[in-house]
Design a protein around this motif. Structure first.
Motif, mmCIF file in Angstrom:
data_model
loop_
_atom_site.group_PDB
_atom_site.id
_atom_site.type_symbol
_atom_site.label_atom_id
_atom_site.label_comp_id
_atom_site.label_asym_id
_atom_site.label_seq_id
_atom_site.Cartn_x
_atom_site.Cartn_y
_atom_site.Cartn_z
ATOM 1 N N ALA A 73 0.872 -1.172 0.000
ATOM 2 C CA ALA A 73 0.000 0.000 0.000
ATOM 3 C C ALA A 73 0.907 1.220 0.000
ATOM 4 O O ALA A 73 2.066 1.142 0.432
ATOM 5 N N ILE A 74 0.389 2.331 -0.494
ATOM 6 C CA ILE A 74 1.182 3.563 -0.501
ATOM 7 C C ILE A 74 0.359 4.727 0.018
ATOM 8 O O ILE A 74 -0.873 4.696 0.018
ATOM 9 N N LEU A 75 1.071 5.729 0.461
ATOM 10 C CA LEU A 75 0.483 7.019 0.810
ATOM 11 C C LEU A 75 1.335 8.067 0.110
ATOM 12 O O LEU A 75 2.498 8.266 0.455
ATOM 13 N N ASP A 76 0.757 8.677 -0.915
ATOM 14 C CA ASP A 76 1.479 9.683 -1.696
ATOM 15 C C ASP A 76 1.046 11.069 -1.227
ATOM 16 O O ASP A 76 -0.114 11.449 -1.417
ATOM 17 N N PRO A 77 1.943 11.824 -0.601
ATOM 18 C CA PRO A 77 1.566 13.161 -0.124
ATOM 19 C C PRO A 77 1.262 14.131 -1.253
ATOM 20 O O PRO A 77 0.645 15.177 -1.016
ATOM 21 N N HIS A 78 1.673 13.778 -2.465
ATOM 22 C CA HIS A 78 1.471 14.663 -3.616
ATOM 23 C C HIS A 78 0.609 13.949 -4.658
ATOM 24 O O HIS A 78 1.018 13.737 -5.793
ATOM 25 N N GLY A 79 -0.588 13.586 -4.273
ATOM 26 C CA GLY A 79 -1.503 12.899 -5.164
ATOM 27 C C GLY A 79 -2.214 13.853 -6.101
ATOM 28 O O GLY A 79 -1.844 15.034 -6.214
ATOM 29 N N PRO A 80 -3.245 13.374 -6.788
ATOM 30 C CA PRO A 80 -3.994 14.219 -7.719
ATOM 31 C C PRO A 80 -4.529 15.481 -7.038
ATOM 32 O O PRO A 80 -5.022 15.422 -5.908
ATOM 33 N N GLY A 81 -4.388 16.608 -7.721
ATOM 34 C CA GLY A 81 -4.858 17.863 -7.153
ATOM 35 C C GLY A 81 -4.011 18.364 -6.002
ATOM 36 O O GLY A 81 -4.424 19.274 -5.278
ATOM 37 N N GLY A 82 -2.805 17.754 -5.828
ATOM 38 C CA GLY A 82 -1.932 18.178 -4.744
ATOM 39 C C GLY A 82 -2.339 17.651 -3.384
ATOM 40 O O GLY A 82 -1.753 18.044 -2.363
ATOM 41 N N LYS A 83 -3.330 16.737 -3.349
ATOM 42 C CA LYS A 83 -3.799 16.187 -2.079
ATOM 43 C C LYS A 83 -3.224 14.795 -1.860
ATOM 44 O O LYS A 83 -2.950 14.070 -2.825
ATOM 45 N N PRO A 84 -3.049 14.388 -0.603
ATOM 46 C CA PRO A 84 -2.532 13.044 -0.335
ATOM 47 C C PRO A 84 -3.453 11.969 -0.903
ATOM 48 O O PRO A 84 -4.685 12.117 -0.896
ATOM 49 N N LEU A 85 -2.843 10.909 -1.401
ATOM 50 C CA LEU A 85 -3.595 9.781 -1.945
ATOM 51 C C LEU A 85 -3.139 8.496 -1.276
ATOM 52 O O LEU A 85 -1.950 8.172 -1.290
#
Length: 234
Positions: A73-85
């Motif tokens: 699993a991942i947590l991307d702090p820079h997801g779509p729209g600049g929001k965490p994903l």
């Protein structure tokens, strides 16, 4: 800086570098798909070991990110729209990272879908079938007197290897000359089947010359060598 402290998983696995993508995984065939891709991309990320021995995968913190209690699993702090994903399922993660960076996935629409079909071939076929062969050959299943369940998965695994071998005739990689997420999904499982599971002789791996050739090229890639050991086991 994007704040990821609101995600409960960061309480159990604190982020030393919260600005980086957070990877929660274990060096299994599914887990290393993501670490290999991240290494190939040269993307900054922070890996966290999810220990099955400690049942980390069933902890409330991990379930808050992946209710299916599987790695990776991942947590991307820079997801779509600049929001965490937050994202789970290895195939979904591969597609997300490839599309985010524009790397290891074809830009041409038709080729992109061809690449995705082979990714799904691994997700729906190679992974489940090879995993069942591993259970019946290496683990508890080897003690079952009735060999019919094992033989069913064995026959299907041989069929899948035949499909793979025929497709790779005259090709360097699944998509021809270009190395993609399809290769990164498939070959950790092939490696595991003949390596960790020790089922090479059982499936007649010597008969699949093209699969052997591409597997050898895959495991020689420096990023693959690194990714196969991430996260480091404690």
């Amino acid at each position: 800086m994007t704040d990821i402290s609101a995600f409960p998983i960061t309480q159990k696995w604190p982020a030393q570098h919260p600005e980086r993508l957070q990877l929660y995984s274990l060096p299994t065939p599914n887990g290393v798909k993501v670490s290999i891709l991240l290494e190939e991309m040269g993307m900054a990320y922070e890996p966290h070991l999810v220990s099955f021995e400690k049942n980390d995968q069933t902890s409330p913190a991990f379930l808050s990110l992946n209710p299916n209690n599987k790695i990776p699993a991942i947590l991307d702090p820079h997801g779509p729209g600049g929001k965490p994903l937050a994202l789970f399922e290895s195939g979904a993660i591969l597609v997300y990272l490839a599309e985010k960076t524009g790397k290891f996935i074809p830009h041409d629409a038709a080729q992109r879908y061809e690449c995705l079909q082979w990714l799904m071939f691994q997700m729906g076929g190679i992974g489940p079938m090879f995993g069942q062969v591993g259970f019946f050959h290496k683990f508890a299943g080897k003690d079952f007197e009735d060999k019919r369940p094992r033989d069913r998965y064995l026959a299907e695994s041989k069929r899948l290897l035949t499909v793979l071998d025929q497709h790779l005739q005259g090709r360097n990689w699944m998509m021809g000359e270009d190395y993609t997420i399809a290769d990164i999904a498939i070959f950790p499982w092939v490696r595991n089947l003949v390596g960790f599971y020790g089922a090479g002789e059982l499936v007649g791996f010597a008969e699949f010359a093209n699969v052997q050739r591409v597997l050898a090229a895959f495991v020689e890639r420096p990023a693959v060598v690194r990714g196969l050991a991430i996260p480091a086991r404690g």
